[in-house]
Design a protein around this motif. Structure first.
Motif, PDB file in Angstrom:
ATOM      1  N   ARG A  61       0.813  -1.224   0.000  1.00 28.99           N
ATOM      2  CA  ARG A  61       0.000   0.000   0.000  1.00 28.99           C
ATOM      3  C   ARG A  61       0.845   1.272   0.000  1.00 28.99           C
ATOM      4  NH1 ARG A  61      -2.680   3.617   3.456  1.00 28.99           N
ATOM      5  NH2 ARG A  61      -4.756   4.195   2.659  1.00 28.99           N
ATOM      6  N   ASP A  62       1.806   1.372   0.923  1.00 27.10           N
ATOM      7  CA  ASP A  62       2.600   2.607   1.017  1.00 27.10           C
ATOM      8  C   ASP A  62       3.372   2.874  -0.272  1.00 27.10           C
ATOM      9  OD1 ASP A  62       1.665   3.013   3.552  1.00 27.10           O
ATOM     10  OD2 ASP A  62       3.475   2.276   4.566  1.00 27.10           O
TER      11      ASP A  62
ATOM     12  N   GLU B  63       2.713   6.044  -2.815  1.00 23.04           N
ATOM     13  CA  GLU B  63       3.833   6.920  -3.157  1.00 23.04           C
ATOM     14  C   GLU B  63       3.958   7.060  -4.672  1.00 23.04           C
ATOM     15  OE1 GLU B  63       8.708   7.151  -2.570  1.00 23.04           O
ATOM     16  OE2 GLU B  63       7.526   5.652  -1.482  1.00 23.04           O
TER      17      GLU B  63
END
Length: 259
Positions: A210-211, A215
């Motif tokens: 997810r991160d 990004e």
């Protein structure tokens, strides 16, 4: 102002005041502004600003990627893009503008037949995962709107906007995303497959991506914003679970606003 007209910053046909100039031999008496002339020793003619209908080119991404939806209550991105493009075409033509759909390869026109052509063009579906705009047939000094998720190769977007900008074309990049593409709500074992089925990725820990995904998405939006800014265009993102009317009004204002 003429409905659908755009000021050309020179005298000519129109309703908006442009400037006063000294009367010249051959000017008809009705052209003289007697009120302005009465304040001086000479005669003055009140000129109006020349205005003309504007041509607008619409590129709507019809690729497989645009058919994605994360739920039954949420329209596919392609449906929202087609709805906005069709409604905007109607509004622009009612204002006297000429409109074209880039995928048809035909020049901007006005009228019921052109609206029918645009509607038929919007009903087509491409097979490639991602679409790419083609600005080669865009008229100089027209306006343009690109409707897409812009998740494919960004070089194609950059090239098309650059080509359009070199021709004096101003426009809008309007990104349409499903809310799941913005939030990435996936957890655990998940299989990600492209809409055409050519790309497949399986993971047991989707949450770990997810991160990194968010990004990359933020970087993509920033890149699109910079492309638009450098070309003098506008950029915005719309989500398919949002209301369509505010999106339509924003697009109309963005295309009809000052150049």
């Amino acid at each position: 102002m003429l409905i659908g007209g755009h000021g050309r910053r020179q005298s000519g046909m129109g309703d908006e005041f442009w400037q006063y100039r000294p009367a010249q031999a051959g000017d008809p008496g009705r052209a003289i502004d007697w009120r302005r002339s009465g304040r001086s020793d000479g005669h003055y003619v009140r000129e109006k600003e020349w205005q003309a209908a504007q041509s607008v080119h619409l590129w709507v991404d019809l690729s497989a990627s645009m058919s994605f939806t994360s739920g039954k209550a949420i329209p596919p991105k392609s449906d929202r893009a087609a709805l906005l493009a069709m409604a905007l075409s109607i509004l622009l033509m009612k204002g006297g503008e000429r409109v074209s759909l880039a995928s048809l390869g035909t020049p901007p026109r006005i009228g019921t037949l052109q609206l029918r052509r645009i509607a038929e063009g919007l009903s087509q579906q491409g097979e490639a995962d991602y679409g790419a705009p083609d600005a080669r047939l865009f008229l100089p000094h027209a306006r343009a709107l690109f409707l897409s998720d812009f998740l494919g190769p960004i070089e194609a977007i950059e090239d098309a906007v650059g080509m359009a900008s070199d021709r004096g074309i101003s426009g809008v990049l309007y990104q349409i995303l499903d809310p799941a593409e913005e939030a990435f709500p996936y957890q655990g074992r998940t299989v990600f497959t492209s809409m055409s089925g050519t790309v497949r990725h399986e993971t047991l820990r989707a949450g770990d991506l997810r991160d990194r995904y968010l990004e990359r998405l933020a970087e993509r939006k920033d890149h699109l914003s910079r492309i638009a800014h450098h070309a003098g265009w506008r950029f915005a993102t719309h989500h398919t679970n949002g209301a369509d009317l505010p999106a339509l009004l924003w697009l109309y204002e963005a295309l009809e606003g000052p150049r």
